[in-house]
Every structure is written in C-alpha cells, then in structure tokens.
Design an enzyme around this catalytic site. Sequence first.
Site, PDB file in Angstrom:
ATOM      1  N   HIS A  76       0.845  -1.204   0.000  1.00 50.72           N
ATOM      2  CA  HIS A  76       0.000   0.000   0.000  1.00 50.72           C
ATOM      3  C   HIS A  76       0.878   1.251   0.000  1.00 50.72           C
ATOM      4  CE1 HIS A  76      -3.094  -2.857   1.411  1.00 50.72           C
ATOM      5  NE2 HIS A  76      -3.958  -2.002   0.884  1.00 50.72           N
ATOM      6  N   LYS A  89      -0.465   4.734   4.664  1.00 53.24           N
ATOM      7  CA  LYS A  89      -1.380   3.783   5.327  1.00 53.24           C
ATOM      8  C   LYS A  89      -0.878   3.464   6.724  1.00 53.24           C
ATOM      9  CE  LYS A  89      -3.824  -0.606   4.802  1.00 53.24           C
ATOM     10  NZ  LYS A  89      -5.122  -0.058   5.213  1.00 53.24           N
TER      11      LYS A  89
END
Length: 238
Positions: A139, A143
């Site tokens: 990600h 995040k």
Amino acid sequence: MSMNIALIGYGKMGKAIHSLAESDGIHVISIIDPKSSQYKTITEESMKNVDVCIEFTTPESCIDNIKKILSYKKHMVIGTTGWERHLPEIKEEVHKQNLGLIYASNFSVGVNLLYRIVESTSQLFAQVTAYDPYIIEAHHKHKKDAPSGTAKELISIISKQYKRKEKDFSVAVTRAGAIPGVHEVGFDSSFDTIRINHTARNRNGFAAGALLAAKFIKDKKGFFHFRDEFEKIIGGLQ
Ligand SMILES: NC(=O)c1ccc[n+]([C@@H]2O[C@H](COP(=O)([O-])OP(=O)(O)OC[C@H]3O[C@@H](n4cnc5c(N)ncnc54)[C@H](O)[C@@H]3O)[C@@H](O)[C@H]2O)c1
C-alpha cells in the site's frame, strides 16, 4: 433509491465516494472532517436529514465517531481499518441501540470475489502438504495499519481451511509511494509457485462497494460484515 449521506472523513476515500455518489442518485449533504470547510466534527446539525453515514477516517478517530453516530441514531458504513479489537464492544452497542452498521476492511467487489477464490483454493491446497501458503500486501506510504485489514481477512480464511493458527502464516508488507492496494496469496512448493493476485487500479472499486453497502444498510438493523452479506448486496453470484 434516493438517499442522503454524510461523509465522515474527507481524505482519499471520502473524495472518491463523493465523486461516484451523485451519478448513483446518492446525495452527499454533509462533509465532516477537521480539514473540511463544512463541518469539523459530528454535530446535531451535520446529522440533519442524513440517512446513512459513511466513515473513512483513522483507527484513532473511528471508535469515537461510531459512538457519536450511534448517539444521533444514524445507520452507518464503516470503512476505516485497524479497529478490529473493538468489534465486540461496538456490536453490542449497535444491537442495544437497534441501528444498522456494516463494515469491511475492503469494500471492493473484486477483493470480495478474491476472498471466495482463496477460500476454495486453500481448501484444495490444505490437502497437499507440499505447498506452503503466504501473503504479500503493498500500500501507499501513508497507510497506518500493517498488515492491512484485507491481509488479515485473507489469513483468517486460509487458517480456517488449513486448521492452523493465524500467526503461523507469513505476511510480507510494503508501504511505499501511492500504491492503492495489492494483495497476493501464493502457494509455494519446491517445484513451482501458484499466485492469486488482486491489484486495485484506483480507489473507485472501494468507493463503489461502500455505496452499495450504504444502500444495503439504509433500512436494516443489525451488525453486518460486508463479506458475509456480499452475495445479497451484489444481487447474487451467477
Ligand atoms: N474498507 C475499504 O474498502 C478501504 C479502502 C481504502 C482505505 N480504507 C481505510 O479507510 C481509512 C481512510 O483511508 P484514506 O485513504 O481515505 O485516508 P486519508 O488519510 O486520505 O483520509 C482520512 C481523513 O480522515 C480525516 N479525519 C481524521 N480524524 C477525523 C475525525 N475524527 N472526524 C472526521 N474526519 C477525520 C482526516 O483529516 C483525513 O482527511 C483508512 O483506515 C484506510 O485503511 C478502507
């Protein structure tokens, strides 16, 4: 179906949902975010005429937001990840208040199909000791939770089929750049590797799923996991 929603959290996901909502006949009447020019926090005024709240904020803010939404007697979609340890407490509160909440660590239809594929594939592979399962997820660098909620769901699916503890499965995490989300489940043997990969192209898949969840929860009472209701929500798998 006409519906008024409040977006709680107007970051990457809040904005993606906003951009898809109107074309779906869903009206965003409230935007609540400390950085928003409309409402900084959830207030009585911000909840006026709202049918469903859609919450995508941070693990630190999410529980407080859920409690506030409950106090204004609104149904809700929770997309924030990383609050799983509070599930029993929140579930009890939702039932007590007789309201509706649906949550998912991943609202993407593609990922929910991936869950099904991984469930049946790991049932098969669990019978063949030569193959060892693993998960890779990646990600964007902002995040906050790791491994992702989706990776945790994949582990839970695999561990049930293998009848082994969740901690026995290997997960590799990457946080870099602007990656919207990659999840890969692999089964490795000394001869070969079999890989099942989901790569999100942008955030619209998550946003479309959150809007489907909002339509589902509008007139329902209870505590729902998107994955369990998936077939009903998308109108069945043919
Ligand atoms: N369920 C899914 O399908 C899915 C998909 C993508 C992201 N997520 C999760 O959703 C969450 C948000 O992701 P994002 O990419 O939009 O993050 P983001 O950082 O872009 O946006 C979060 C927003 O929440 C706001 N915020 C913080 N505290 C708040 C509060 N108390 N009230 C209102 N707003 C508040 C921040 O100001 C920010 O604008 C994360 O937990 C992420 O893991 C879930």
